[in-house]
Scaffold this motif. Structure first.
Motif, PDB file in Angstrom:
ATOM      1  N   ILE A 114      32.681  35.330  40.424  1.00 49.65           N
ATOM      2  CA  ILE A 114      32.908  36.589  41.335  1.00 49.65           C
ATOM      3  C   ILE A 114      32.949  36.167  42.827  1.00 49.65           C
ATOM      4  O   ILE A 114      33.945  36.400  43.606  1.00 49.65           O
ATOM      5  CB  ILE A 114      31.969  37.452  41.284  1.00 49.65           C
ATOM      6  CG1 ILE A 114      32.003  38.347  39.636  1.00 49.65           C
ATOM      7  CG2 ILE A 114      31.913  38.550  42.225  1.00 49.65           C
ATOM      8  CD1 ILE A 114      30.619  38.956  39.306  1.00 49.65           C
ATOM      9  N   GLY A 118      36.570  36.757  43.215  1.00 48.26           N
ATOM     10  CA  GLY A 118      36.608  38.102  42.990  1.00 48.26           C
ATOM     11  C   GLY A 118      36.421  38.672  41.465  1.00 48.26           C
ATOM     12  O   GLY A 118      36.443  37.735  40.679  1.00 48.26           O
ATOM     13  N   ASN A 119      36.234  40.041  41.302  1.00 44.53           N
ATOM     14  CA  ASN A 119      36.262  40.400  39.907  1.00 44.53           C
ATOM     15  C   ASN A 119      37.412  41.271  39.553  1.00 44.53           C
ATOM     16  O   ASN A 119      37.426  41.921  38.411  1.00 44.53           O
ATOM     17  CB  ASN A 119      35.184  41.020  39.571  1.00 44.53           C
ATOM     18  CG  ASN A 119      34.660  42.394  40.230  1.00 44.53           C
ATOM     19  OD1 ASN A 119      35.645  42.721  41.047  1.00 44.53           O
ATOM     20  ND2 ASN A 119      33.620  43.038  40.078  1.00 44.53           N
ATOM     21  N   ASP A 120      38.545  41.052  40.208  1.00 41.99           N
ATOM     22  CA  ASP A 120      39.952  41.908  39.741  1.00 41.99           C
ATOM     23  C   ASP A 120      40.502  41.157  38.619  1.00 41.99           C
ATOM     24  O   ASP A 120      40.357  39.790  38.756  1.00 41.99           O
ATOM     25  CB  ASP A 120      40.807  41.801  41.028  1.00 41.99           C
ATOM     26  CG  ASP A 120      40.326  43.014  41.959  1.00 41.99           C
ATOM     27  OD1 ASP A 120      39.894  43.992  41.381  1.00 41.99           O
ATOM     28  OD2 ASP A 120      40.515  43.061  43.141  1.00 41.99           O
TER      29      ASP A 120
ATOM     30  N   ASN B  49      33.804  44.911  44.762  1.00 44.76           N
ATOM     31  CA  ASN B  49      34.624  43.566  44.292  1.00 44.76           C
ATOM     32  C   ASN B  49      35.945  43.904  43.658  1.00 44.76           C
ATOM     33  O   ASN B  49      36.701  42.945  43.268  1.00 44.76           O
ATOM     34  CB  ASN B  49      33.669  42.919  43.255  1.00 44.76           C
ATOM     35  CG  ASN B  49      32.617  42.233  44.023  1.00 44.76           C
ATOM     36  OD1 ASN B  49      32.791  41.657  45.070  1.00 44.76           O
ATOM     37  ND2 ASN B  49      31.483  42.077  43.377  1.00 44.76           N
ATOM     38  N   LYS B  50      36.163  45.211  43.561  1.00 43.61           N
ATOM     39  CA  LYS B  50      37.276  45.748  43.000  1.00 43.61           C
ATOM     40  C   LYS B  50      38.415  45.956  44.051  1.00 43.61           C
ATOM     41  O   LYS B  50      38.169  46.362  45.112  1.00 43.61           O
ATOM     42  CB  LYS B  50      37.016  46.758  42.000  1.00 43.61           C
ATOM     43  CG  LYS B  50      36.780  46.431  40.592  1.00 43.61           C
ATOM     44  CD  LYS B  50      36.690  47.441  39.414  1.00 43.61           C
ATOM     45  CE  LYS B  50      36.298  47.157  38.591  1.00 43.61           C
ATOM     46  NZ  LYS B  50      37.475  46.280  37.594  1.00 43.61           N
ATOM     47  N   ALA B  51      39.724  46.202  43.811  1.00 43.57           N
ATOM     48  CA  ALA B  51      40.734  46.436  44.818  1.00 43.57           C
ATOM     49  C   ALA B  51      40.440  47.830  45.264  1.00 43.57           C
ATOM     50  O   ALA B  51      40.514  47.996  46.318  1.00 43.57           O
ATOM     51  CB  ALA B  51      42.008  46.428  44.059  1.00 43.57           C
ATOM     52  N   GLN B  54      37.658  47.882  47.742  1.00 46.46           N
ATOM     53  CA  GLN B  54      37.948  47.096  48.958  1.00 46.46           C
ATOM     54  C   GLN B  54      38.785  48.009  49.655  1.00 46.46           C
ATOM     55  O   GLN B  54      38.502  47.966  51.042  1.00 46.46           O
ATOM     56  CB  GLN B  54      38.676  45.594  48.529  1.00 46.46           C
ATOM     57  CG  GLN B  54      37.851  44.536  48.233  1.00 46.46           C
ATOM     58  CD  GLN B  54      38.322  43.612  47.417  1.00 46.46           C
ATOM     59  OE1 GLN B  54      39.696  43.669  47.307  1.00 46.46           O
ATOM     60  NE2 GLN B  54      37.725  42.573  46.827  1.00 46.46           N
ATOM     61  N   GLN B 311      47.486  46.338  44.843  1.00 42.15           N
ATOM     62  CA  GLN B 311      47.419  45.676  43.765  1.00 42.15           C
ATOM     63  C   GLN B 311      48.339  45.881  42.479  1.00 42.15           C
ATOM     64  O   GLN B 311      48.563  45.198  41.724  1.00 42.15           O
ATOM     65  CB  GLN B 311      45.882  45.368  43.227  1.00 42.15           C
ATOM     66  CG  GLN B 311      45.777  44.280  42.389  1.00 42.15           C
ATOM     67  CD  GLN B 311      44.249  44.490  41.495  1.00 42.15           C
ATOM     68  OE1 GLN B 311      43.862  45.328  41.370  1.00 42.15           O
ATOM     69  NE2 GLN B 311      43.775  43.257  41.299  1.00 42.15           N
TER      70      GLN B 311
END
Lengths: 291, 468
Positions: A114, A118-120, B49-51, B54, B311
């Protein structure tokens, strides 16, 4: 409403998915067979393999299939480090120690991933991504076909390694009786390092193939680990042919369940198959003939 | 003599007036700022941590910087303006197991004055309980399940049966919840109306279908409150409005799923005219790609508004060409934009972050101004007073269009919700940019704004309709 072509395609998806499970389960099985070590962080090695291949293909610009080799090498090296600095310290002590070390490693690997990426979700872009082989109404992507071929090649190489080389002989001897093997002059520390590196390398290849076929993120390791354990129990503890047959059965069972019953049944049906096999044959499909 | 007296009086009046004006200008009559004055702590509940998280974080920082640069929020009780202190409330993957403790920490330890955000319906339904219990105003900008404001007695428990563990009997606590987001019902309405009014006539014309033939719709959805809400709302709208749509496949998959070929193979067997995909960015993009690339399901896919994010466009690549997206904020469909404020926001966002903004951030940005407005009208950070002020919000619409042009929270059955305008965008591949851009194709107009539609809806190349 179901169609014949749909059923055939579903079986093909199952075989392709099963091949990834086979690699993961075989690696786990080799480590367990030789070292008697239960590594719950094995799926995280798959995840690391996927990210290494991803970095190799994006940052270094390597072809996705060449990136598999990088992932294999890198994860093997990580495996050597793990064996040398973590598992070796607790091997032979209480089994709980090994289990908790591996459980701790799950979080170390996930959080490191992570932090780094990152976690995408990510995906390794294959040059053959949009190509499909059509046979009438049935079609399958080239990447899946290549994936199956790569797994077959690896399994043949593994068979030759185990049967035709000194290290293979040493591994088989150690798996049967480590104390006696030592008395016969086998350096079991080296065997352990090689075994762990080999198991990790297989997880690395599985991860790279996973990343080519599916999107992945730092959390993808957990479920495949459970499935890999289920597969080696299904096939028979310590049996490589068992892991191969178990992996294929598992992949086909879960995809067939999705097709006929819906995605939410995927894991339930596959684990029901495991329970059914264990009830009928507690040693697993190949348990007694295992090597 | 009299004249001299009058003149003297006039001079005195002028002098007093001049002194008074000077004193006013120098704030001499203004009480000194209260010793209690402090920054206002606003917690942003997001998956950082996800688009989407963010985007929410960036939008929040932009709004906070703007507000603080203008002096902050005026709190009349403290006789001064105070800055906003942004508190990160990271719910990680937003599963109920992980979504609660960061909110608890923000409420009980950090002592936030107000919460903004929320991402998944499941995560928000879990963590809002903390805010309800501690009476913290929560402007929910993410979760689209209407239960986040309707699970209490005010909205007759949103239709939840007695004994359902999601019901909350604490009416006062529920009154601190405000939903600044479209609900699954809002966007399902736009989607099914689009299919009935635009796509069905086009298919009839293009393929010579009889008028009696219904549009064949498949729904592929994540097995959670969000997915189930969309399916249930879409089906009831089709039924209650007698729309010419037949749901020919309806398939749920686990929230942990990352690949969908087998589900798509089964959907293909049902021969749909269109596929409604109900999930977040990564999975929706994957479904649209796998459907075309791996399964050969060459149809129209429609995604929901949480996918309005850079994204999504990046992940889709050219597989997004001519596919649809239901949305309420369209940064990829301009400039020019349908609201002038979007132009300013997009420019500021791009300048600061070098990327286009997403929809989750747009809701968040607005919410910070809604909070500022409420606190200033409350004249206090007292949570009950802020709650009351939020309830009487009547601001002009900002980045999200509303039916009245005003930001107002409803009461009654649609408890504490806004009435946002949603629309359908069609993505168009732009080879120069190497990415899709979008055009609004439905509806023609929006209240207050006027013309909304930018182009006609067209079928994707190679489109195959379902069975006749």
């Amino acid at each position: 409403m179901f169609t014949l072509s749909g059923i055939v395609e579903t079986l093909l998806w199952g075989v392709a998915n099963g091949c990834i499970y086979i690699l993961l389960a075989t690696g786990l099985n080799i480590i367990f067979g030789v070292m008697k070590l239960v590594n719950f962080a094995h799926g995280q090695l798959l995840m690391i393999g996927a990210y290494v291949a991803f970095v190799a293909s994006t940052a270094l610009g390597l072809n996705a299939y060449l990136a598999i080799l990088v992932a294999m090498g890198a994860v093997a090296v990580i495996g050597i480090g793990l064996e040398r600095f973590t598992f070796r310290k607790v091997l032979g002590t209480d089994k709980l120690n090994e289990i908790f070390v591996s459980l701790g490693l799950i979080y170390v690997f996930e959080n490191a991933a992570i932090l780094l990426w990152g976690n995408d979700s990510q995906r390794i872009v294959s040059p053959y991504e949009s190509l499909r082989l059509s046979l009438g109404e049935v079609a399958i992507g080239y990447d899946r076909i290549f994936g199956v071929l790569i797994v077959i090649a690896i399994l043949i190489a593994l068979f030759l390694l185990m049967k035709k080389t000194k290290i293979g002989l040493a591994m088989r001897a150690t798996s049967q009786k480590s104390d006696t093997s030592m008395l016969m002059g086998i350096n079991i520390e080296k065997v352990y390092i090689f075994t762990f590196a080999l198991g990790a390398a297989l997880a690395g290849v599985a991860g790279a193939l996973y990343g080519i076929i599916f999107p992945f993120n730092p959390y993808i390791g957990a479920l495949p680990t459970i499935k890999a354990f289920a597969i080696i129990i299904l096939g028979g503890l310590g049996s490589i042919p068992g892991a191969v047959v178990g992996g294929l059965l598992y992949g086909i069972a879960e995809n067939t369940a999705v097709y006929f019953l819906g995605g939410i049944w995927q894991d339930a049906i596959a684990f029901a198959l495991l329970i059914a096999v264990l009830v009928l044959r507690p040693t697993g499909l190949f348990g007694e003939k295992g090597e | 003599m009299v004249n001299k007296k009058v003149l003297g009086l006039i001079v005195v009046v002028i002098l007093v007036a001049a002194v008074a004006v000077a004193a006013l200008q120098m704030n001499l009559f203004q009480p000194a700022p209260s010793a209690e004055a402090r920054p206002i702590k606003i917690g942003l509940v997001a998956c950082y941590n996800k688009a989407e998280g963010q985007d929410m974080d960036r939008a929040a920082k932009l709004a906070v910087e703007e507000i603080n640069a203008a002096g902050g929020i005026y709190v009349s009780e403290w006789h001064t303006k105070v800055p906003i202190e942004l508190v990160e409330v990271n719910t990680e993957d937003d599963t109920p197991a992980k979504a609660v403790s960061p909110v608890t920490q923000a409420v009980t330890e950090t002592g936030v004055d107000l919460l903004i955000g929320g991402y998944t319906s499941a995560g928000t339904l879990a963590n809002q309980v903390v805010a309800i219990e501690h009476r913290v105003p929560y402007i929910i900008t993410g979760a689209s399940s209407n239960l986040v404001t309707r699970r209490g007695p005010q909205a007759n428990y949103g239709g939840l049966p007695e004994g359902d563990t999601r019901r909350i009997d604490d009416a006062e606590g529920m009154s601190y919840m405000f939903h600044y987001c479209t609900t699954t019902g809002d966007y399902s309405k736009t989607v099914v109306n689009f299919f009935a009014e635009k796509m069905k006539p086009l298919l009839d014309d293009e393929f010579g279908f009889a008028e009696s033939r219904k549009l064949r719709l498949a729904i592929l959805y994540r097995d959670d409150a969000f997915g189930k809400g969309v399916v249930s709302d879409s089906k009831s709208l089709i039924q209650s409005n007698n729309l010419p749509i037949e749901v020919v496949a309806e398939r749920a998959y686990p929230t942990t799923a990352t690949t969908f070929q087998t589900d798509l193979t089964a959907v293909k067997a049902a021969k749909p005219d269109a596929v409604y995909v109900v999930d977040f960015i990564a999975n929706t993009a994957e479904i649209i790609k796998e459907g075309q690339r791996d399964v050969g399901l060459n149809t129209v896919y429609i995604a929901v508004e949480c996918c309005e994010d850079p994204q999504f466009y990046t992940l889709l690549g050219n597989y997004g060409d001519k596919q649809l997206l239901e949305s309420k904020f369209a940064p990829y469909a301009g400039p020019p934009y349908y609201l002038p404020m979007i132009t300013t926001y997009v420019a500021s966002y791009q300048q600061k972050y070098n990327t286009l903004p997403g929809m989750m951030g747009a809701d968040t940005y607005d919410a910070f101004y809604i909070a500022k407005d409420a606190i200033e009208r409350a004249g206090s950070v007292d949570k009950a007073k802020v709650r009351d002020a939020l309830e009487s919000t009547a601001m002009d619409q900002m980045l999200i269009m509303t039916q009245t042009g005003k930001i107002q929270f409803s009461t009654g059955t649609n408890y504490h919700e806004i009435s946002a305008v949603t629309f359908i965008e069609q993505l168009v591949w732009n080879a120069t940019l190497g990415e899709c851009r979008s055009v609004i194709v439905y509806p023609e107009t929006a209240p207050v704004v006027g013309t909304l539609k930018q182009a006609d809806f067209v079928l994707p190349e190679g489109y195959q309709p379902g069975s006749t």
